[in-house]
Design a protein around this motif. Structure first.
Motif, PDB file in Angstrom:
ATOM      1  N   ASP A  45       2.900  34.539  31.827  1.00  0.00           N
ATOM      2  CA  ASP A  45       2.271  35.715  31.205  1.00  0.00           C
ATOM      3  C   ASP A  45       1.695  36.706  32.210  1.00  0.00           C
ATOM      4  OD1 ASP A  45       2.708  34.436  28.788  1.00  0.00           O
ATOM      5  OD2 ASP A  45       0.710  34.900  28.011  1.00  0.00           O
ATOM      6  N   VAL A  61       6.177  31.480  25.356  1.00  0.00           N
ATOM      7  CA  VAL A  61       6.413  30.156  25.936  1.00  0.00           C
ATOM      8  C   VAL A  61       7.809  30.076  26.566  1.00  0.00           C
ATOM      9  CG1 VAL A  61       6.664  27.711  25.363  1.00  0.00           C
ATOM     10  CG2 VAL A  61       4.716  29.013  24.475  1.00  0.00           C
ATOM     11  N   TRP A  89       9.372  32.874  19.437  1.00  0.00           N
ATOM     12  CA  TRP A  89       9.307  32.191  18.140  1.00  0.00           C
ATOM     13  C   TRP A  89       7.853  31.989  17.772  1.00  0.00           C
ATOM     14  CZ3 TRP A  89       6.128  28.148  18.452  1.00  0.00           C
ATOM     15  CH2 TRP A  89       5.986  27.515  19.700  1.00  0.00           C
ATOM     16  N   SER A  90       7.608  31.830  16.517  1.00  0.00           N
ATOM     17  CA  SER A  90       6.275  31.452  16.064  1.00  0.00           C
ATOM     18  C   SER A  90       6.401  30.894  14.652  1.00  0.00           C
ATOM     19  CB  SER A  90       5.349  32.671  16.055  1.00  0.00           C
ATOM     20  OG  SER A  90       4.004  32.238  16.020  1.00  0.00           O
TER      21      SER A  90
HETATM   22  C1  LIG Z   1      -3.243  33.378  20.003  1.00  0.00           C
HETATM   23  C2  LIG Z   1      -1.925  33.210  20.733  1.00  0.00           C
HETATM   24  C3  LIG Z   1      -0.813  32.812  20.023  1.00  0.00           C
HETATM   25  C4  LIG Z   1       0.420  32.645  20.671  1.00  0.00           C
HETATM   26  N1  LIG Z   1       1.512  32.266  19.945  1.00  0.00           N
HETATM   27  C5  LIG Z   1       2.686  32.112  20.568  1.00  0.00           C
HETATM   28  C6  LIG Z   1       3.838  31.701  19.846  1.00  0.00           C
HETATM   29  O1  LIG Z   1       3.778  31.471  18.631  1.00  0.00           O
HETATM   30  N2  LIG Z   1       5.011  31.576  20.511  1.00  0.00           N
HETATM   31  C7  LIG Z   1       5.102  31.823  21.858  1.00  0.00           C
HETATM   32  O2  LIG Z   1       6.189  31.693  22.425  1.00  0.00           O
HETATM   33  N3  LIG Z   1       4.022  32.206  22.586  1.00  0.00           N
HETATM   34  C8  LIG Z   1       2.825  32.351  21.966  1.00  0.00           C
HETATM   35  N4  LIG Z   1       1.730  32.747  22.676  1.00  0.00           N
HETATM   36  C9  LIG Z   1       1.905  33.046  24.101  1.00  0.00           C
HETATM   37  C10 LIG Z   1       1.882  31.764  24.922  1.00  0.00           C
HETATM   38  O3  LIG Z   1       0.696  31.046  24.667  1.00  0.00           O
HETATM   39  C11 LIG Z   1       1.945  32.166  26.387  1.00  0.00           C
HETATM   40  O4  LIG Z   1       3.097  32.974  26.602  1.00  0.00           O
HETATM   41  C12 LIG Z   1       2.044  30.979  27.312  1.00  0.00           C
HETATM   42  O5  LIG Z   1       0.935  30.114  27.127  1.00  0.00           O
HETATM   43  C13 LIG Z   1       2.053  31.471  28.755  1.00  0.00           C
HETATM   44  O6  LIG Z   1       2.000  30.390  29.636  1.00  0.00           O
HETATM   45  P1  LIG Z   1       1.412  30.592  31.085  1.00  0.00           P
HETATM   46  O7  LIG Z   1       1.481  29.244  31.747  1.00  0.00           O
HETATM   47  O8  LIG Z   1       2.066  31.755  31.728  1.00  0.00           O
HETATM   48  O9  LIG Z   1      -0.119  31.044  30.899  1.00  0.00           O
HETATM   49  P2  LIG Z   1      -1.329  30.298  30.185  1.00  0.00           P
HETATM   50  O10 LIG Z   1      -0.840  29.298  29.176  1.00  0.00           O
HETATM   51  O11 LIG Z   1      -2.241  31.390  29.735  1.00  0.00           O
HETATM   52  O12 LIG Z   1      -1.987  29.474  31.374  1.00  0.00           O
HETATM   53  C14 LIG Z   1      -2.708  30.116  32.428  1.00  0.00           C
HETATM   54  C15 LIG Z   1      -3.815  29.165  32.870  1.00  0.00           C
HETATM   55  O13 LIG Z   1      -4.410  29.670  34.069  1.00  0.00           O
HETATM   56  C16 LIG Z   1      -5.810  29.505  33.971  1.00  0.00           C
HETATM   57  N5  LIG Z   1      -6.468  30.441  34.894  1.00  0.00           N
HETATM   58  C17 LIG Z   1      -6.520  31.795  34.824  1.00  0.00           C
HETATM   59  N6  LIG Z   1      -7.228  32.280  35.878  1.00  0.00           N
HETATM   60  C18 LIG Z   1      -7.609  31.220  36.620  1.00  0.00           C
HETATM   61  C19 LIG Z   1      -8.349  31.054  37.830  1.00  0.00           C
HETATM   62  N7  LIG Z   1      -8.864  32.122  38.488  1.00  0.00           N
HETATM   63  N8  LIG Z   1      -8.537  29.803  38.294  1.00  0.00           N
HETATM   64  C20 LIG Z   1      -8.019  28.728  37.655  1.00  0.00           C
HETATM   65  N9  LIG Z   1      -7.316  28.824  36.511  1.00  0.00           N
HETATM   66  C21 LIG Z   1      -7.111  30.041  36.005  1.00  0.00           C
HETATM   67  C22 LIG Z   1      -6.119  29.785  32.515  1.00  0.00           C
HETATM   68  O14 LIG Z   1      -7.351  29.246  32.134  1.00  0.00           O
HETATM   69  C23 LIG Z   1      -4.938  29.071  31.822  1.00  0.00           C
HETATM   70  O15 LIG Z   1      -5.211  27.715  31.581  1.00  0.00           O
HETATM   71  C24 LIG Z   1       0.506  32.891  22.059  1.00  0.00           C
HETATM   72  C25 LIG Z   1      -0.628  33.285  22.760  1.00  0.00           C
HETATM   73  C26 LIG Z   1      -1.831  33.448  22.117  1.00  0.00           C
HETATM   74  C27 LIG Z   1      -3.041  33.870  22.923  1.00  0.00           C
END
Ligand SMILES: Cc1cc2nc3c(=O)[nH]c(=O)nc-3n(C[C@H](O)[C@H](O)[C@H](O)COP(=O)(O)OP(=O)(O)OC[C@H]3O[C@@H](n4cnc5c(N)ncnc54)[C@H](O)[C@@H]3O)c2cc1C
Length: 172
Positions: A45, A61, A89-90
């Motif tokens: 993200d 995701v 998807w959702s």
């Molecule tokens: C309400 C909601 C509903 C969603 N529904 C869907 C869905 O239905 N389908 C779908 O495909 N996607 C969905 N998403 C999107 C999906 O959750 C994200 O695309 C996915 O989690 C991204 O993964 P990531 O590993 O890039 O980031 P994240 O899962 O956000 O992980 C990043 C991590 O880094 C940590 N972090 C940030 N800064 C620091 C720091 N300085 N030090 C240490 N740790 C840090 C954060 O705490 C977090 O744990 C949804 C998102 C939200 C908010």
């Protein structure tokens, strides 16, 4: 009587900024996921990467998984560009949403009625299919995604005709 809540849209870039890495609506990377510091990589993200002549962040995701796999390989020296094929998807109660492509810049939409609670919306820029939103309609999603990934379009008359077989679009 109607509330929309937007959660999780702002990328968390403080750590990258503190590390002196370039930030531009997310952690700026090249096509392989490398940031402005060649020893630091970014995926998911928070990553803003090159896409179709501009830059994009994808919040889903599927992108977080696919991009992370390519970037991890690049950290090991693979030297592969990440070519995103956006899909989402959702599950919302009894509605399964599946989205292929990005509807940014669309100028017309064709609605296809499905059975019962299923329906799909086909987004076009002119005559070019750019995205499909499918609700409880996996076939519409699957056909739309294949067409978009191949850079093909879909005949609007076929899409609008609920009796027409969508798979015929893949043979055109
Ligand atoms: C309400 C909601 C509903 C969603 N529904 C869907 C869905 O239905 N389908 C779908 O495909 N996607 C969905 N998403 C999107 C999906 O959750 C994200 O695309 C996915 O989690 C991204 O993964 P990531 O590993 O890039 O980031 P994240 O899962 O956000 O992980 C990043 C991590 O880094 C940590 N972090 C940030 N800064 C620091 C720091 N300085 N030090 C240490 N740790 C840090 C954060 O705490 C977090 O744990 C949804 C998102 C939200 C908010």
């Amino acid at each position: 009587d109607f509330v929309v809540v937007g959660v999780g849209i702002t990328p968390s870039t403080q750590l990258a900024a503190l590390a002196g890495v370039e930030v531009e609506n997310g952690i700026k990377t090249d096509a392989q996921g490398r940031t402005s510091d060649p020893w630091i990589w970014s995926a998911g993200d928070c990553a803003s990467f090159p896409y179709k002549g501009g830059r994009i962040r994808l919040e889903s995701v599927p992108n977080a998984i696919d991009q992370a796999e390519v970037v991890a390989q690049n950290m090991m020296g693979a030297g592969k560009d990440y070519v995103a094929t956006p899909w989402f998807w959702s599950d919302q109660y009894d509605v399964k949403l599946q989205i292929a492509g990005l509807n940014t810049g669309f100028d017309n939409v064709v609605t296809r009625a499905g059975d019962g609670r299923s329906t799909s919306f086909w987004y076009y820029k002119g005559d070019q299919l750019v995205a499909v939103d499918a609700m409880n309609d996996p076939r519409a999603y699957m056909v739309g995604k294949r067409l978009i990934d191949m850079g093909n379009t879909a005949d609007k008359a076929v899409v609008a005709d609920a009796a027409a077989d969508l798979k015929s679009l893949l043979k055109a």
